[in-house]
Design a protein around this motif. Structure first.
Motif, PDB file in Angstrom:
ATOM      1  N   ALA A   1       0.788  -1.163  -0.095  1.00  0.00           N
ATOM      2  CA  ALA A   1      -0.094   0.304  -0.065  1.00  0.00           C
ATOM      3  C   ALA A   1       0.956   1.215   0.053  1.00  0.00           C
ATOM      4  CB  ALA A   1      -1.013   0.039   1.312  1.00  0.00           C
ATOM      5  N   LYS A   2       2.205   1.292   0.837  1.00  0.00           N
ATOM      6  CA  LYS A   2       2.917   2.350   0.612  1.00  0.00           C
ATOM      7  C   LYS A   2       3.189   2.736  -0.861  1.00  0.00           C
ATOM      8  CE  LYS A   2       6.131   0.868   3.709  1.00  0.00           C
ATOM      9  NZ  LYS A   2       7.261   1.014   4.564  1.00  0.00           N
ATOM     10  N   SER A   3       3.238   1.871  -1.637  1.00  0.00           N
ATOM     11  CA  SER A   3       3.803   2.267  -3.057  1.00  0.00           C
ATOM     12  C   SER A   3       2.526   2.448  -3.915  1.00  0.00           C
ATOM     13  CB  SER A   3       4.661   1.085  -3.605  1.00  0.00           C
ATOM     14  OG  SER A   3       5.829   0.884  -2.971  1.00  0.00           O
ATOM     15  N   GLY A   4       1.265   2.684  -3.436  1.00  0.00           N
ATOM     16  CA  GLY A   4       0.108   3.120  -4.109  1.00  0.00           C
ATOM     17  C   GLY A   4      -0.634   1.742  -4.498  1.00  0.00           C
ATOM     18  N   TYR A   5      -0.183   0.574  -4.175  1.00  0.00           N
ATOM     19  CA  TYR A   5      -1.011  -0.841  -4.661  1.00  0.00           C
ATOM     20  C   TYR A   5      -1.932  -0.526  -3.528  1.00  0.00           C
ATOM     21  CZ  TYR A   5       2.679  -2.383  -7.444  1.00  0.00           C
ATOM     22  OH  TYR A   5       3.545  -2.565  -8.630  1.00  0.00           O
ATOM     23  N   VAL A   6      -3.402  -1.058  -4.166  1.00  0.00           N
ATOM     24  CA  VAL A   6      -4.361  -1.143  -3.345  1.00  0.00           C
ATOM     25  C   VAL A   6      -4.679  -2.570  -2.837  1.00  0.00           C
ATOM     26  CG1 VAL A   6      -7.070  -0.790  -3.054  1.00  0.00           C
ATOM     27  CG2 VAL A   6      -5.831   0.555  -4.610  1.00  0.00           C
ATOM     28  N   ALA A   7      -4.578  -2.615  -1.268  1.00  0.00           N
ATOM     29  CA  ALA A   7      -4.393  -4.080  -0.814  1.00  0.00           C
ATOM     30  C   ALA A   7      -5.451  -4.397   0.156  1.00  0.00           C
ATOM     31  CB  ALA A   7      -3.023  -3.877  -0.007  1.00  0.00           C
ATOM     32  N   GLY A   8      -6.174  -5.482   0.127  1.00  0.00           N
ATOM     33  CA  GLY A   8      -7.210  -6.031   0.973  1.00  0.00           C
ATOM     34  C   GLY A   8      -6.745  -6.997   1.549  1.00  0.00           C
ATOM     35  N   VAL A   9      -7.359  -7.206   2.961  1.00  0.00           N
ATOM     36  CA  VAL A   9      -6.998  -8.491   3.634  1.00  0.00           C
ATOM     37  C   VAL A   9      -8.181  -9.101   3.971  1.00  0.00           C
ATOM     38  CG1 VAL A   9      -5.981  -9.223   6.193  1.00  0.00           C
ATOM     39  CG2 VAL A   9      -5.160  -7.320   4.844  1.00  0.00           C
ATOM     40  N   PHE A  10      -8.345 -10.508   3.942  1.00  0.00           N
ATOM     41  CA  PHE A  10      -9.572 -11.283   4.107  1.00  0.00           C
ATOM     42  C   PHE A  10      -9.187 -12.334   5.042  1.00  0.00           C
ATOM     43  CE2 PHE A  10      -9.510  -9.346   0.110  1.00  0.00           C
ATOM     44  CZ  PHE A  10     -11.124  -8.971  -0.185  1.00  0.00           C
TER      45      PHE A  10
ATOM     46  N   ARG B   1     -12.280 -12.035  14.769  1.00  0.00           N
ATOM     47  CA  ARG B   1     -13.407 -13.135  14.684  1.00  0.00           C
ATOM     48  C   ARG B   1     -14.513 -12.835  15.395  1.00  0.00           C
ATOM     49  NH1 ARG B   1      -8.915 -16.808  15.021  1.00  0.00           N
ATOM     50  NH2 ARG B   1      -9.187 -17.218  17.261  1.00  0.00           N
ATOM     51  N   ARG B   2     -14.320 -12.330  16.456  1.00  0.00           N
ATOM     52  CA  ARG B   2     -15.287 -11.823  17.509  1.00  0.00           C
ATOM     53  C   ARG B   2     -16.224 -10.688  16.950  1.00  0.00           C
ATOM     54  NH1 ARG B   2     -16.728 -13.745  22.589  1.00  0.00           N
ATOM     55  NH2 ARG B   2     -18.765 -12.887  23.198  1.00  0.00           N
ATOM     56  N   LEU B   3     -15.609  -9.933  16.151  1.00  0.00           N
ATOM     57  CA  LEU B   3     -16.096  -8.644  15.709  1.00  0.00           C
ATOM     58  C   LEU B   3     -16.746  -9.003  14.079  1.00  0.00           C
ATOM     59  CD1 LEU B   3     -13.895  -6.057  16.685  1.00  0.00           C
ATOM     60  CD2 LEU B   3     -16.059  -6.631  17.606  1.00  0.00           C
ATOM     61  N   GLY B   4     -16.414 -10.275  13.926  1.00  0.00           N
ATOM     62  CA  GLY B   4     -16.987 -10.378  12.474  1.00  0.00           C
ATOM     63  C   GLY B   4     -16.384  -9.984  11.464  1.00  0.00           C
ATOM     64  N   VAL B   5     -15.064  -9.598  11.687  1.00  0.00           N
ATOM     65  CA  VAL B   5     -14.276  -8.680  10.350  1.00  0.00           C
ATOM     66  C   VAL B   5     -14.132  -9.666   9.222  1.00  0.00           C
ATOM     67  CG1 VAL B   5     -12.189  -7.566   9.579  1.00  0.00           C
ATOM     68  CG2 VAL B   5     -13.313  -7.314  12.210  1.00  0.00           C
ATOM     69  N   ARG B   6     -14.645  -9.368   8.130  1.00  0.00           N
ATOM     70  CA  ARG B   6     -14.630 -10.070   7.031  1.00  0.00           C
ATOM     71  C   ARG B   6     -13.698  -9.500   5.794  1.00  0.00           C
ATOM     72  NH1 ARG B   6     -19.387  -7.597   7.504  1.00  0.00           N
ATOM     73  NH2 ARG B   6     -20.277  -6.170   5.917  1.00  0.00           N
ATOM     74  N   LYS B   7     -13.233  -8.335   5.821  1.00  0.00           N
ATOM     75  CA  LYS B   7     -12.346  -7.632   5.006  1.00  0.00           C
ATOM     76  C   LYS B   7     -11.717  -6.340   5.836  1.00  0.00           C
ATOM     77  CE  LYS B   7     -12.422  -5.240   0.313  1.00  0.00           C
ATOM     78  NZ  LYS B   7     -13.294  -4.710  -0.896  1.00  0.00           N
ATOM     79  N   MET B   8     -10.595  -6.183   5.299  1.00  0.00           N
ATOM     80  CA  MET B   8      -9.958  -4.848   5.832  1.00  0.00           C
ATOM     81  C   MET B   8      -8.942  -4.302   4.311  1.00  0.00           C
ATOM     82  SD  MET B   8      -8.404  -5.681   9.370  1.00  0.00           S
ATOM     83  CE  MET B   8      -7.629  -7.623   8.939  1.00  0.00           C
ATOM     84  N   VAL B   9      -9.253  -3.140   4.261  1.00  0.00           N
ATOM     85  CA  VAL B   9      -8.295  -2.256   3.266  1.00  0.00           C
ATOM     86  C   VAL B   9      -7.261  -1.465   4.005  1.00  0.00           C
ATOM     87  CG1 VAL B   9      -8.583  -0.566   1.369  1.00  0.00           C
ATOM     88  CG2 VAL B   9     -10.422  -2.142   1.718  1.00  0.00           C
ATOM     89  N   ILE B  10      -5.803  -1.742   3.518  1.00  0.00           N
ATOM     90  CA  ILE B  10      -4.950  -1.230   4.130  1.00  0.00           C
ATOM     91  C   ILE B  10      -5.083   0.374   3.927  1.00  0.00           C
ATOM     92  CG2 ILE B  10      -2.606  -1.238   4.288  1.00  0.00           C
ATOM     93  CD1 ILE B  10      -3.512  -3.727   5.229  1.00  0.00           C
ATOM     94  N   LEU B  11      -4.687   1.168   4.920  1.00  0.00           N
ATOM     95  CA  LEU B  11      -4.624   2.551   4.979  1.00  0.00           C
ATOM     96  C   LEU B  11      -3.035   2.796   4.973  1.00  0.00           C
ATOM     97  CD1 LEU B  11      -7.785   3.747   6.748  1.00  0.00           C
ATOM     98  CD2 LEU B  11      -7.431   3.237   4.390  1.00  0.00           C
TER      99      LEU B  11
END
Length: 436
Positions: A23-32, A377-387
């Protein structure tokens, strides 16, 4: 030429770590989180896709199966140029099994292993790994409660778990012309399944990014993920889910579930600032009534403070004698170290969920890989986008979960400066205002 990368990580903080590098280089990164239901549609608009198999504490067969299936899923989704097996930067976990799984799924015979992370004190010299200048077997990770690191030679760690041959690419070869480096690499490739590369500093990482830019299968820490986009071409992507204020008026909730010296120092610093804080008494967790009472009391404290707009820190017992007594109480009940750790993490996760539900707050900082995974898991997080990166290897994130959109920092226990937790809380407050 810009390349699209598929990453399989063994824990949530490592997944966020490597996503942040791209993400630091402008690549859009997502975590699942790993799920068989993920499809190409979930990855649309992302340059870097990271799947967290949460397999570091699994048995080797389970870890292998997760990584194999995750890699196959990513292959079916299509569109990826590079596959990366992300591990702990000191090789804790099911290293050989997970490396083998990605190789087998991809059908490749040799993988490149780059573990050095100089910005966080991890270097590799002639295949021997160091942390802060000390050999891995002489570092604080020898006392890791789950995965003590007793072997400093990386090829031996891999071979013990994998059985496949490995070799070292020494730093002396970095002074050779690139054509000669490639010739030596090809010679090693013919007889080895894994090639471990020395890393002394960031310049070595950049040189390795040049050498390895066309490789299909990479393994190791996130650090080379900062250099590869600089070689491929930096991105021009925009966050596919624009960040906007997710809630106003509450303070940040901070949870510290790690026992590492780094996290302990970060907790001590926050305590010295006068931040409202409370310690989770882990010895009370084995009795259901005592656990319920403590969970309720800490949730009430966190609700009161964060609901009034102030940050609040909850941290676990870190006194060595109390930690030992907690483990022994677990052993007396037939529990393993992993099960005791899980009980602690689940208690913190329960407090976090209760606090956010009652206050409407959506800003959370968590220190510790296992704690971060359990809370997610307890919060049901299903996706994160890096900032944005706060410090090397630790970014802010925009998460999507059961409670809606939220701002998160999930930190490996062994990362970060003394003031990191304070900086993380401040970074989330700035993002809440819509500032980046």
């Amino acid at each position: 030429m810009r390349k699209r990368t598929a990453v399989v990580a063994d824990d949530i903080t490592g997944a966020n770590d490597i996503g942040g590098m791209y993400a630091k280089s402008g690549y859009v990164a997502g975590v699942f989180p790993w799920s068989e239901t993920l499809t190409a549609a979930d990855f649309e608009g992302l340059d870097t896709v990271v799947i967290d198999t949460d397999s570091r504490f699994d048995d080797a067969k389970t870890a292998y199966d997760k990584v194999y299936r995750a890699t196959q899923l990513l292959q079916r989704a299509g569109g990826f140029d590079v596959y990366f097996k992300k591990t702990c930067s000191v090789f804790r976990g099911n290293i050989g099994a997970e490396f083998d799984a990605m190789q087998d799924a991809l059908g490749v015979s040799c993988s490149m292993v780059v573990l050095g992370f100089p910005a966080n004190g991890r270097t590799t010299l002639h295949g021997v790994h160091y942390v802060g200048g000390r050999r891995l077997d002489q570092s604080s990770f020898v006392r890791d409660p789950i995965h003590p690191t007793l072997e400093p030679e990386l090829t031996k760690i891999i071979a013990k778990q994998s059985g496949r041959p490995g070799a070292v690419f020494p730093y002396e070869w970095y002074d050779l012309p690139l054509t000669e480096q490639k010739a030596k690499l090809d010679a090693l490739r013919r007889e080895n399944a894994y090639i471990v590369f020395d890393v002394r500093d960031q310049a070595d990482l950049h040189g390795l990014a040049v050498l390895l830019q066309d490789e299909t299968c990479l393994c190791g820490s996130s650090a080379i993920g900062q250099e590869l986009p600089l070689v491929w071409g930096t991105g021009e992507g925009e966050n596919p889910s624009p960040v906007h204020p997710v809630h106003d008026g509450t303070g940040t909730l901070l949870l510290a579930g790690s026992l590492t010296p780094q996290t302990n120092g970060q907790v001590e610093y926050l305590l010295s600032t006068g931040m409202t804080a409370a310690k989770l008494d882990t010895l009370t967790l084995f009795d259901p009534e005592s656990r319920r009472a403590q969970t309720q009391a800490l949730t009430e404290l966190a609700v009161r403070e964060t609901g009034n707009g102030s940050p609040a820190l909850l941290y676990t017992e870190k006194d060595p004698e109390r930690v030992r007594a907690t483990k022994e109480a677990g052993y007396a009940r037939g529990m393993s170290d992993e099960e005791v750790g899980r009980l602690v993490s689940e208690t913190l996760a329960e407090i976090a969920r209760g606090t956010l539900e009652q206050t409407g707050g959506r800003k959370l900082v968590v220190a510790g890989g296992d704690t971060s995974a359990t809370v997610s898991r307890r919060l049901g997080v299903r996706k994160m986008v890096i900032l944005d990166e706060i410090e090397p290897g630790v970014p802010t994130m925009y998460g999507y979960g059961d409670l809606g959109e939220m701002l998160l920092v999930l930190k490996s226990g062994s990362f970060g400066s003394e003031r990191f937790l304070e900086k993380a809380a401040h970074a989330l407050c700035e993002l809440q205002k819509g500032e980046k």
